[in-house]
Design an enzyme around this catalytic site. Structure first.
Site, PDB file in Angstrom:
ATOM      1  N   GLY A  41       0.843  -1.207   0.000  1.00 32.69           N
ATOM      2  CA  GLY A  41       0.000   0.000   0.000  1.00 32.69           C
ATOM      3  C   GLY A  41       0.871   1.246   0.000  1.00 32.69           C
ATOM      4  CG  HIS A  42       3.201   2.159   3.434  1.00 30.04           C
ATOM      5  ND1 HIS A  42       3.152   0.997   4.174  1.00 30.04           N
ATOM      6  CD2 HIS A  42       2.640   3.112   4.215  1.00 30.04           C
ATOM      7  CE1 HIS A  42       2.590   1.243   5.342  1.00 30.04           C
ATOM      8  NE2 HIS A  42       2.265   2.512   5.396  1.00 30.04           N
TER       9      HIS A  42
END
Ligand code: AMP
Length: 299
Positions: A41-42
């Site tokens: 996600g990051h």
């Protein structure tokens, strides 16, 4: 890639990077604030920043002011070496890793409070949480001075709070929101997923399943928020190990409840699996009048 924890040093470095070419005045800075324990996600935020900006800055800071005393600040996962490896592989230019003492010098007593929206959804369950978030992000914006700042849809209430802060305080930057990245089975990626046992990991899937069930209902023409919330609640109840914190259908900007989702809505859930609090959401688009049958292509 430079890893810096000193505010003054970061400012000097960014000044140099910004003026380091003949395009001096046009070098754009993209910023990705994180608390570390990085996952895909990051990574998606960093990749979006890399695509759109000349200089990419990521920060890793587990911000103490957004945790209540009983929350998981001290055991929050800290994996700096692996995080830096990932950021370097994604072409990040600078990682900012300040200490709590640098961010909050003794006697610091100035806070940013985005009234109203900060008391809704996670703000209602975690009083003071968004005051901590808004304060640290405002400080990071002042230090990094990005043109674009990248956040995840996963934290939809945070997006609403920060968008309002940027508007209300005239920060000269744009917030870019990137879609939630999920595991192949649908679980929204989160640094907190690593708290889950194998059994809890399976139970946690119920959150995305519940939201998806409501999404399907919307594609079949159901626009009453009450019916959608009931679907989410019923699906979550199928898993007795889950304790619901909130289920909400709200306006994505104000986070105020809405009764009909036909003009778009944020459907959000927070629930405990064991002692781990997880959040997830889906953005329901405004109805177009065309119904989409799941599994079939829109004609
Ligand atoms: P955190 O490290 O949890 O504070 O998150 C840092 C940023 O990553 C925030 O903007 C989050 O919304 C974003 N983020 C966290 N999980 C995801 C995910 N699964 N998909 C997309 N963005 C995410």
């Amino acid at each position: 890639m430079q890893i810096l924890s000193d505010i003054a040093e970061l400012r000097t470095t960014l000044r140099q990077l910004r003026s380091g070419s003949e395009r001096a005045t046009h070098r754009s800075v993209g910023f990705v604030p994180t608390m570390g324990a990085l996952h895909a996600g990051h990574r998606s935020l960093v990749q979006a920043a890399r695509q759109r900006c000349d200089i990419v800055v990521a920060s890793i800071f587990v911000n103490p002011t957004q945790f209540a005393p009983h929350e998981d600040f001290s055991r929050y996962p800290r994996t700096l070496a692996e995080d830096c490896q990932m950021l370097e592989a994604e072409g990040v230019d600078v990682v900012f890793t300040p200490t709590a003492e640098a961010m909050y010098p003794p006697g610091a007593s100035t806070f940013v409070e985005v009234e109203g929206v900060s008391d809704r959804l996670d703000g209602a369950s975690r009083p003071g949480h968004f005051r901590g978030v808004a304060t640290v992000v405002a400080k990071l914006f002042h230090i990094v001075q990005p043109g674009l700042a990248f956040f995840g849809q996963k934290d939809a209430a945070q997006v609403a709070v920060l968008r309002k802060m940027v508007r209300d305080l005239d920060f000269p930057l744009e917030i870019i929101v990137c879609p939630t990245v999920r595991e192949p089975d649908g679980l929204a990626m989160s640094s907190r997923n690593r708290y889950l046992s194998a059994v809890e990991r399976r139970q946690a899937l119920t959150l995305s399943r519940a939201l998806h069930a409501a999404e399907i209902q919307v594609t079949r023409g159901e626009h009453r928020a009450s019916a959608l919330l009931q679907t989410v609640r019923a699906t979550l109840q199928e898993e007795p190990a889950i304790r619901v914190d909130y289920i909400a259908a709200v306006d994505p900007d104000t986070l105020l409840p809405i009764e009909n989702v036909a003009s778009g809505a944020l459907l959000a859930v927070a629930a405990y699996v064991g002692t781990t609090r997880l959040i997830d959401n889906v953005l329901l688009a405004a109805a177009t009048g065309n119904t989409v049958v799941p599994g079939k292509k829109k004609s």
